[in-house]
Write an enzyme that holds these catalytic residues in place. Structure first.
Site, PDB file in Angstrom:
ATOM      1  N   ASN A  33       0.874  -1.177   0.000  1.00 16.71           N
ATOM      2  CA  ASN A  33       0.000   0.000   0.000  1.00 16.71           C
ATOM      3  C   ASN A  33       0.910   1.226   0.000  1.00 16.71           C
ATOM      4  OD1 ASN A  33      -1.815   2.016   0.456  1.00 16.71           O
ATOM      5  ND2 ASN A  33      -2.441   1.332   2.492  1.00 16.71           N
ATOM      6  N   TRP A  34       0.988   1.860  -1.151  1.00 18.81           N
ATOM      7  CA  TRP A  34       1.908   2.998  -1.275  1.00 18.81           C
ATOM      8  C   TRP A  34       1.362   4.264  -0.609  1.00 18.81           C
ATOM      9  CZ3 TRP A  34       4.139   3.032  -6.987  1.00 18.81           C
ATOM     10  CH2 TRP A  34       4.832   1.834  -7.214  1.00 18.81           C
ATOM     11  N   LYS A  35       0.105   4.232  -0.229  1.00 19.12           N
ATOM     12  CA  LYS A  35      -0.529   5.404   0.412  1.00 19.12           C
ATOM     13  C   LYS A  35      -0.306   6.646  -0.464  1.00 19.12           C
ATOM     14  CE  LYS A  35      -0.096   3.036   4.790  1.00 19.12           C
ATOM     15  NZ  LYS A  35       0.002   3.093   6.244  1.00 19.12           N
ATOM     16  N   HIS A  88      -9.370   1.049   4.915  1.00 18.92           N
ATOM     17  CA  HIS A  88      -8.091   1.251   5.611  1.00 18.92           C
ATOM     18  C   HIS A  88      -8.309   2.184   6.811  1.00 18.92           C
ATOM     19  CE1 HIS A  88      -3.994   2.364   6.502  1.00 18.92           C
ATOM     20  NE2 HIS A  88      -3.646   1.261   5.881  1.00 18.92           N
ATOM     21  N   GLU A 139      -6.680   4.549   7.918  1.00 20.57           N
ATOM     22  CA  GLU A 139      -6.465   5.987   7.646  1.00 20.57           C
ATOM     23  C   GLU A 139      -7.700   6.592   6.981  1.00 20.57           C
ATOM     24  OE1 GLU A 139      -2.770   5.372   5.595  1.00 20.57           O
ATOM     25  OE2 GLU A 139      -1.894   4.722   7.494  1.00 20.57           O
ATOM     26  N   GLU A 193      -5.364  -5.018  10.435  1.00 23.22           N
ATOM     27  CA  GLU A 193      -4.304  -4.040  10.690  1.00 23.22           C
ATOM     28  C   GLU A 193      -4.591  -3.331  12.014  1.00 23.22           C
ATOM     29  OE1 GLU A 193      -2.271  -2.720   6.790  1.00 23.22           O
ATOM     30  OE2 GLU A 193      -4.010  -1.465   7.065  1.00 23.22           O
ATOM     31  N   GLY A 246       2.706   2.109  10.895  1.00 24.34           N
ATOM     32  CA  GLY A 246       3.652   3.211  10.768  1.00 24.34           C
ATOM     33  C   GLY A 246       4.366   3.550  12.067  1.00 24.34           C
ATOM     34  N   SER A 274       3.621  -2.387  10.323  1.00 23.23           N
ATOM     35  CA  SER A 274       5.070  -2.465  10.550  1.00 23.23           C
ATOM     36  C   SER A 274       5.672  -3.821  10.185  1.00 23.23           C
ATOM     37  CB  SER A 274       5.411  -2.083  11.990  1.00 23.23           C
ATOM     38  OG  SER A 274       4.988  -0.753  12.256  1.00 23.23           O
TER      39      SER A 274
HETATM   40  P1  13P Z   1       3.222   0.192   7.721  1.00 21.87           P
HETATM   41  O1  13P Z   1       3.733  -1.093   7.121  1.00 21.87           O
HETATM   42  O2  13P Z   1       3.974   1.404   7.256  1.00 21.87           O
HETATM   43  O3  13P Z   1       3.090   0.089   9.218  1.00 21.87           O
HETATM   44  O4  13P Z   1       1.722   0.396   7.156  1.00 21.87           O
HETATM   45  C1  13P Z   1       0.824  -0.632   7.229  1.00 21.87           C
HETATM   46  C2  13P Z   1      -0.372  -0.261   6.446  1.00 21.87           C
HETATM   47  O5  13P Z   1      -1.117   0.628   6.827  1.00 21.87           O
HETATM   48  C3  13P Z   1      -0.622  -0.970   5.180  1.00 21.87           C
HETATM   49  O6  13P Z   1      -1.882  -0.675   4.695  1.00 21.87           O
END
Ligand code: 13P
Length: 249
Positions: free
Chosen positions: A9-11, A94, A96, A166, A172, A212
């Site tokens: 997931n490149w966000k 997600h 976020e 998640e 993160g 993570s």
């Molecule tokens: P990280 O791997 O940066 O913790 O992010 C996880 C994530 O939100 C994947 O969708």
């Protein structure tokens, strides 16, 4: 047998040039595992990413979509638009999106239905916050996210659903759920599905862990019997790290 999947997931990272560069680096990596590989660039780069990976074993997926068919929703993207640029899978729910864009279980249930109506596959994300875990409510929270977001579906629909657990406190932050915590929750998720639908449905759904995941912890997390893959944020932005995780299966 359910599939192993590692999705990046490149966000909100990478413009067109960086997308091109990262994809060309991804293509140089060798894959030694049986995991399906997915990347989720920003909307603006989906078409380009789709074009440049179509000969490779990398599926390009979207990070979100709207629940409506069409209409006056300025700034939004619908399922038909994604399909029109080759995208067959969408990440929904997600944390976020839930936290910063007011996505609710109810709006997500509509998005899931809309994606399935367009014959798309859904990677449905959910997970508890730190307070929930501290209070011992993590299973109840996850169960209600599943019930409200997905349990309006018929059993057959789960052929097109991938789950991504998640825990918000692990995203993160550098703090991962321990392999045992991930396994316990994944087993609980599978049991919740078996109770509502059947053991067959529960056994067929891939459940990814996200939060993570890094090259140095992926193998241990992926070794757990109910962990079928990972949804990777930060580490998916470096080709070598991402493939180290892909190859941890
Ligand atoms: P990280 O791997 O940066 O913790 O992010 C996880 C994530 O939100 C994947 O969708």
């Amino acid at each position: 047998m359910r599939k192993h999947i590692v999705a990046g997931n490149w966000k909100m990272n990478n413009g067109l040039i960086q997308t091109e560069t990262l994809i060309s680096e991804l293509k140089k990596q060798s894959k030694t595992s049986d995991a399906e590989v997915m990347i989720a660039p920003a909307f603006t780069n989906l078409w380009h990413a789709f074009q440049s990976t179509r000969q490779d074993n990398i599926e390009v997926v979207a990070q979100n979509m709207h629940f409506a068919e069409n209409g006056a929703y300025t700034g939004e993207v619908n399922a038909g638009m994604l399909k029109s640029v080759g995208i067959k899978t969408v990440i929904l729910g997600h944390s976020e999106r839930r936290a910063y864009f007011n996505e609710t279980d109810e709006s997500l249930a509509k998005k899931v239905s809309q994606a399935l109506e367009h014959d798309m596959r859904v990677i449905f994300c959910f997970g508890e916050e730190l307070e929930d875990r501290k209070a011992g409510n993590h299973e109840a929270v996850v169960k209600s996210q599943l019930e409200n977001g997905l349990f309006h579906l018929e059993a057959d629909a789960f052929k097109h659903i991938v789950l991504a657990y998640e825990p918000v406190w692990a995203i993160g932050t550098g703090e991962t759920a321990s392999p045992e915590q991930a396994q316990d929750m994944h087993a609980f998720i599978r049991k919740t599905l078996a109770d509502k639908y059947s053991a067959e449905v529960a056994d067929g759904v891939s459940i990814l862990y996200g939060g993570s995941v890094k090259p140095n912890n992926a193998k241990e997390i992926f070794s757990k019997p109910d962990v079928d893959g990972g949804l990777i944020g930060g580490a998916s932005l470096k080709a070598e790290d991402f493939y180290a995780i892909v190859n941890a299966f």
